[in-house]
Write an enzyme that holds these catalytic residues in place. Structure first.
Site, PDB file in Angstrom:
ATOM      1  N   TRP A  36       0.855  -1.198   0.000  1.00  0.00           N
ATOM      2  CA  TRP A  36       0.000   0.000   0.000  1.00  0.00           C
ATOM      3  C   TRP A  36       0.884   1.239   0.000  1.00  0.00           C
ATOM      4  CZ3 TRP A  36      -4.732  -0.957  -1.294  1.00  0.00           C
ATOM      5  CH2 TRP A  36      -5.692   0.060  -1.225  1.00  0.00           C
ATOM      6  N   ASP A  82       0.079  11.077   0.044  1.00  0.00           N
ATOM      7  CA  ASP A  82      -0.975  12.085   0.176  1.00  0.00           C
ATOM      8  C   ASP A  82      -2.326  11.420   0.465  1.00  0.00           C
ATOM      9  OD1 ASP A  82      -1.510  10.915  -2.318  1.00  0.00           O
ATOM     10  OD2 ASP A  82      -2.164  12.808  -3.200  1.00  0.00           O
ATOM     11  N   GLU A  92      -3.458   8.693  -1.654  1.00  0.00           N
ATOM     12  CA  GLU A  92      -2.649   7.484  -1.531  1.00  0.00           C
ATOM     13  C   GLU A  92      -1.817   7.199  -2.775  1.00  0.00           C
ATOM     14  OE1 GLU A  92      -6.154   4.754  -0.362  1.00  0.00           O
ATOM     15  OE2 GLU A  92      -4.958   4.903   1.456  1.00  0.00           O
ATOM     16  N   GLU A  93      -1.441   8.265  -3.487  1.00  0.00           N
ATOM     17  CA  GLU A  93      -0.714   8.064  -4.744  1.00  0.00           C
ATOM     18  C   GLU A  93       0.645   8.739  -4.769  1.00  0.00           C
ATOM     19  OE1 GLU A  93      -3.493   9.641  -7.560  1.00  0.00           O
ATOM     20  OE2 GLU A  93      -4.730   7.828  -7.579  1.00  0.00           O
ATOM     21  N   GLU A 104     -18.645   6.880  -4.506  1.00  0.00           N
ATOM     22  CA  GLU A 104     -17.419   7.672  -4.434  1.00  0.00           C
ATOM     23  C   GLU A 104     -17.354   8.672  -5.589  1.00  0.00           C
ATOM     24  OE1 GLU A 104     -13.530   5.969  -5.774  1.00  0.00           O
ATOM     25  OE2 GLU A 104     -13.006   6.169  -3.649  1.00  0.00           O
TER      26      GLU A 104
END
Ligand SMILES: *[C@@H]1O[C@H](CO)[C@@H](O)[C@H](O)[C@H]1NC(C)=O
Ligand SMILES: *[C@@H]1O[C@H](CO)[C@@H](O)[C@H](O)[C@H]1NC(C)=O
Ligand SMILES: *[C@@H]1O[C@H](CO)[C@@H](O)[C@H](O)[C@H]1NC(C)=O
Length: 633
Positions: free
Chosen positions: A156, A212, A215-216, A439
């Site tokens: 992750w 961030d 998550e990238e 989302e």
């Protein structure tokens, strides 16, 4: 749902001929009123739906997330394409910040139990060894955990350093409520230890890179630094209220604020990420979310803390929202100054790169925040930095300060209010007919995409709706907290880590002043959360004449395990093909009960069903009824 698209089209065609104020690009007055009424209706309808969906996604009572542990917010109930059945520290903290503010606005014992369960769950989670480390070795930066609170060990984007800061802010908000209602010892013994660990993490690592909020990107994220600055500032203030201190907060907060200034560029917007080499423009809704997270009207339109009405944040709002006008077909042809669908960042490719409900709602919320502050301070200032934002509403407006009595102020205020409501129309148009929010929604035709019933989408709706109605979270910035040091330096400070207690919260910590401790306007809350739930128990069991099925359990209303005080069920709907016994019991919402069924013969002989005790947690939500279906074993 009624569509306002056609109404808006009429409004924009008509505005050349029916301006209410000279030079102002706004809707004719009667259309503005229709728009406002329609948004009022949508907000009133959607608010209880949103609150119920949030509660449904929180373990262990949330019916949408069976298997989730007590106090864990699940990001979304879906377990494939994509699997969001995890608890993210960031999402959970933002959701609970919203719930704590809802609780402060109107006391609810059921919500209080959920908040306490969340705090206890976080105390446990802090100790879970995970791929980012342990309690005192970086583990608090782990982004997500399994729904039962165990470590997620797959690969992750980790660590993510906003989580501890956001969690501290949610907990500090509840701790401040406890203090102001006379429960300082609870705040100090059960909440502060969790907060203190998070503050130690923030003061130690704020000046390190991390992933961030999307998550990238590995680098320094504006959202993360802003959240860290806030946590350090209000953490130190809370420490003082509790008779202790946070010197590591005090030394690092000014430096975090100093670094935050670096994200502002002379190009007229806030860079979402620096210290990252990602090839993007760095235009990103990250910055809108940061601004609304730090909203504090007591400091006016302060630019150092990027307040929603600051010239920097308004200029940035235009740049970010404009960046989506050309990349999504559903935004095609919508001119500047009218609401569009907003996504994460224009270069996004996740699920093809689409608008997100929570990003579009953040665009609305920033504007509602700004309107609140202008109204409160009684004037509006336009600088060279914010001029492009205001020019979308009046092509001839100039730099200056305009009192609330001036035509310029009135025209701009009304136009921006209409603009903000337009973002809620976007949500109304692209929500499911039953009010469900996913989302994302398609950039081509607006149909919902990616994770369904995203908990954060609902929280984003509720916070935007609250700001629209003038409900404002408590202040966090003291007089000296927005003073930027003259030189920035790389730094870090160590604070203590220790395992926080997980003991039960004392009962009966009700508000001292009656029902409401906070704010604001006489609007109703999303719904009144039921304190008790009338639960209908249906038990399928074949019986002989003369036998009675009863339910007995640990709750007082279930006889406290005394078979002579058990609740008798009714056989009035019993048939050979459907041998059902049923009855209702009033139970506290969110409070777990253990129970069993017993078969009582006419001579009083009691036969207990087999197996271990059944467990059930009545749901916390707007509804005051629930149904449980069981089969004798
Ligand atoms: C640490 O802080 C200094 C001073 O503000 C800044 O120049 C540097 O980019 C920061 N580095 C990280 C990774 O936050
Ligand atoms: C809302 O509508 C969608 C689309 O029809 C459906 O998938 C979803 O299950 C519905 N949700 C609820 C809570 O009824
Ligand atoms: C909920 O149940 C408790 C215990 O039976 C009772 O004291 C309380 O008054 C009930 N609350 C409401 C709102 O009915």
């Amino acid at each position: 749902m009624p569509s306002l698209t056609s109404l808006l089209a009429v409004g924009s065609l008509a505005l050349q001929t029916a301006l209410c104020l000279p030079g102002l690009n706004t809707f004719p007055d009667h259309n503005v009123k229709i728009l406002k009424r329609s948004v009022d209706t949508f907000v009133a309808t959607e608010s209880p739906i949103a609150l119920n969906h949030i509660l449904c996604n929180i373990g262990a009572s949330g019916a949408c997330v069976p298997g989730a542990g007590s106090g864990f917010v699940i990001a979304g109930p879906g377990q494939d394409n994509p699997n969001y059945f995890y608890t993210w520290t960031r999402d959970a903290a933002l959701v609970f910040k919203c719930l704590v503010d809802t609780f402060i606005d109107q006391y609810s014992s059921s919500l209080q139990i959920l908040i306490e369960n969340y705090i206890t769950a976080q105390a446990r989670l802090q100790t879970v060894q995970n791929p980012s480390g342990g309690l005192s070795s970086g583990g608090l930066g782990e982004p997500k955990f399994n729904a039962d609170g165990s470590a997620f060990t797959g690969s992750w984007g980790r660590p993510q350093r906003d989580g501890p800061a956001l969690r501290a802010t949610a907990l500090i908000t509840y701790a401040k409520w406890l203090v102001s209602n006379g429960y300082s010892s609870t705040a100090k013994s059960l909440v502060w230890p969790v907060i203190q660990n998070d503050l130690s993490y923030v003061s130690q690592y704020w000046n390190n890179t991390g992933f961030d909020l999307w998550e990238e990107v590995s680098g320094s994220s504006f959202f993360t630094i802003a959240a860290q600055h806030r946590a350090l500032v209000e953490g130190s203030a809370l420490a003082g209220q509790l008779g202790t201190s946070c010197t590591h907060c005090d030394s690092q907060a000014p430096q975090a604020l100093c670094f935050l200034q670096r994200f502002w560029t002379s190009k007229g917007y806030i860079l979402a990420n620096i210290n990252a080499n990602d090839g993007r423009t760095a235009k990103d809704a990250n910055t809108l979310l940061a601004s609304i997270h730090g909203f504090d009207p007591s400091i006016g339109c302060d630019a150092a803390t990027f307040q929603p009405c600051s010239d920097r944040a308004l200029a940035n709002h235009k740049v970010v929202s404009d960046s989506f006008r050309s990349v999504y077909s559903i935004n095609s042809g919508i001119p500047g100054g009218q609401a569009v669908s907003v996504g994460r960042y224009p270069e996004d490719v996740y699920y093809g790169g689409n608008p997100w409900y929570l990003c579009s709602l953040a665009a609305a919320e920033q504007l509602f925040d700004a309107l609140y502050t202008w109204n409160k301070q009684g004037f509006m200032t336009i600088t060279a930095v914010s001029l492009p934002f205001f020019r979308d509403f009046s092509a001839s407006v100039a730099i200056g300060t305009f009192a609330s009595s001036s035509n310029t102020y009135i025209g701009l205020f009304n136009a921006i209010q209409t603009y903000a409501d337009g973002y809620l129309v976007v949500i109304e148009n692209y929500a499911q007919a039953n009010g469900s929010l996913s989302e994302q929604f398609s950039k081509y035709d607006g149909h919902p995409l990616s994770a369904y019933d995203l908990t954060w989408s609902y929280a984003a709706f509720l916070t935007a709706a609250a700001r629209r109605s003038g409900k404002i979270p408590s202040s966090w910035i003291g007089p000296s907290d927005s003073v930027v040091p003259s030189t920035c330096s790389a730094s870090s400070a160590n604070g203590p880590y220790s395992v926080a207690p997980t003991s039960t919260f004392p009962a009966g910590q009700t508000p001292i002043t009656g029902t409401s401790t906070a704010t604001a306007s006489p609007t109703s809350p999303p719904c009144t959360i039921a304190e008790n739930v009338t639960v209908t128990f249906n038990e399928i069991v074949t019986t002989q004449f003369g036998q009675t099925i009863k339910i007995v359990g640990d709750a007082a209303n279930m006889g406290a395990w005394d078979p002579t005080k058990a609740v008798a069920l009714s056989a009035s709907q019993y048939t050979n093909s459907n041998p059902v016994w049923f009855g209702t019991v009033e139970l506290g919402s969110g409070i777990l009960v253990e129970y069993k069924y017993i078969n009582v013969a006419s001579d009083g002989t009691v036969t207990w069903e087999g197996g271990s005790n059944r467990v059930y947690t009545p749901p916390v939500g707007c509804a005051s009824t629930a149904v449980v279906n069981d089969v004798w074993r």
